[in-house]
Design an enzyme around this catalytic site. Structure first.
Site, PDB file in Angstrom:
ATOM      1  N   PHE A  96     -29.051 -75.806  26.444  1.00  0.00           N
ATOM      2  CA  PHE A  96     -30.432 -76.209  26.262  1.00  0.00           C
ATOM      3  C   PHE A  96     -31.339 -75.111  26.806  1.00  0.00           C
ATOM      4  CE2 PHE A  96     -30.176 -81.159  26.240  1.00  0.00           C
ATOM      5  CZ  PHE A  96     -29.649 -81.102  24.962  1.00  0.00           C
ATOM      6  N   GLU A  97     -32.433 -74.904  26.130  1.00  0.00           N
ATOM      7  CA  GLU A  97     -33.408 -73.901  26.569  1.00  0.00           C
ATOM      8  C   GLU A  97     -33.899 -74.159  27.993  1.00  0.00           C
ATOM      9  OE1 GLU A  97     -37.919 -72.539  25.326  1.00  0.00           O
ATOM     10  OE2 GLU A  97     -36.657 -73.510  23.833  1.00  0.00           O
ATOM     11  N   GLY A  98     -33.943 -75.427  28.383  1.00  0.00           N
ATOM     12  CA  GLY A  98     -34.438 -75.777  29.708  1.00  0.00           C
ATOM     13  C   GLY A  98     -33.503 -75.409  30.847  1.00  0.00           C
ATOM     14  N   GLY A  99     -32.294 -74.912  30.540  1.00  0.00           N
ATOM     15  CA  GLY A  99     -31.383 -74.467  31.585  1.00  0.00           C
ATOM     16  C   GLY A  99     -30.119 -75.292  31.745  1.00  0.00           C
TER      17      GLY A  99
END
Length: 268
Positions: free
Chosen positions: A65-68
């Protein structure tokens, strides 16, 4: 047969399916993913397709996920509304910063980027920024997020409905680059790696030729004809005379998607 009659016939054929267009996108996209790959997945159909691949033929697939979040744990019926959804950190493989995730991308550890878009053109350039004149747009869209980074550095799979308003001669704005103007223009722009791999639609599976990097039809879905594709595309899209037909979604594949998304938030 007129184009209008062809569209009417296509609508009837699609309505007779035992699955929705979004479910078809999810199944066909999942089949493109391979065991052992690392995939940068957005929410909605990309995430559903990645989980479906994990549960069928690619148990070693890693989702980012882009959020980490690396290896998010997604419970059936509790799909995250965004890639920054912190509930997915529980029981995930790892949690890192957004910067560290993008560094993984830049260092070549991500095999596939998976997203959608409002517009796409013959060279696979995606627009998710706005529709219309930049100075006075008709519609403002979410924008890039990490889309430009992903499209610039990884092989891309795009899943979207096949409509003439989406498949346009030239996108209003390049949010995420495909093959720019075709040929070697992507590499000449400083992007030697990655590029558009496949475009999955509710009508077929599309790829890009090796020389000109223009979109072409690789397969049609059951009940879809070459005329249907041409009637719903805003540019000339070659369809081979011997184009194959994809295998319809299996009940097992559909059952997994429906268990993941029982309220049909993304698969209606």
């Amino acid at each position: 047969m007129t184009i209008e009659a062809a569209r009417t016939g296509l609508a009837g054929a699609l309505a007779s399916r035992s699955y929705t267009a979004s479910e078809l996108l999810g199944v066909m996209s999942a089949r493109l993913l391979k065991d052992g790959q690392t995939v940068f997945a957005g929410v909605g159909i990309p995430l559903l397709a990645a989980i479906l691949a994990q549960k069928t033929h690619a148990p070693g697939l890693t989702i980012l996920f882009e959020g980490g979040v690396i290896g998010p744990f997604v419970e059936a019926g509790k799909l995250p509304p965004s890639t920054n959804e912190q509930r997915c950190t529980r029981r995930a493989n790892m949690l890192v910063s957004i910067t560290e995730v993008l560094l993984m991308l830049q260092r070549g550890y991500v095999d596939v980027g998976f997203m959608g878009g409002a517009q796409i053109d013959r060279y696979g350039n995606l627009n998710s920024s706005f529709i219309g004149d930049p100075a006075n747009p008709k519609i403002r869209l979410p924008g890039t997020g990490g889309g430009n980074d992903i499209a610039s550095l990884a092989d891309m799979i795009v899943a979207m409905k096949h409509e003439k308003r989406r498949f346009v001669e030239k996108v209003d704005f390049i949010t995420s680059p495909g093959f720019i103007n075709g040929g070697r223009t992507r590499a000449e722009a400083g992007l030697p790696a990655g590029g558009m791999f496949r475009v999955v639609t509710d009508l077929g599976i599309l790829g890009f030729d090796e020389e000109n990097r223009e979109m072409m039809v690789l397969a049609l879905h059951p009940g879809v004809t070459a005329a249907d594709i041409k009637a719903n595309t805003g540019f000339e899209l070659p369809v081979p005379a011997d184009v194959p037909t994809t295998e319809a979604p299996a009940m097992e594949e559909l059952a997994i998607l429906r268990e993941l998304d029982p309220e049909q938030l993304y698969t209606a």
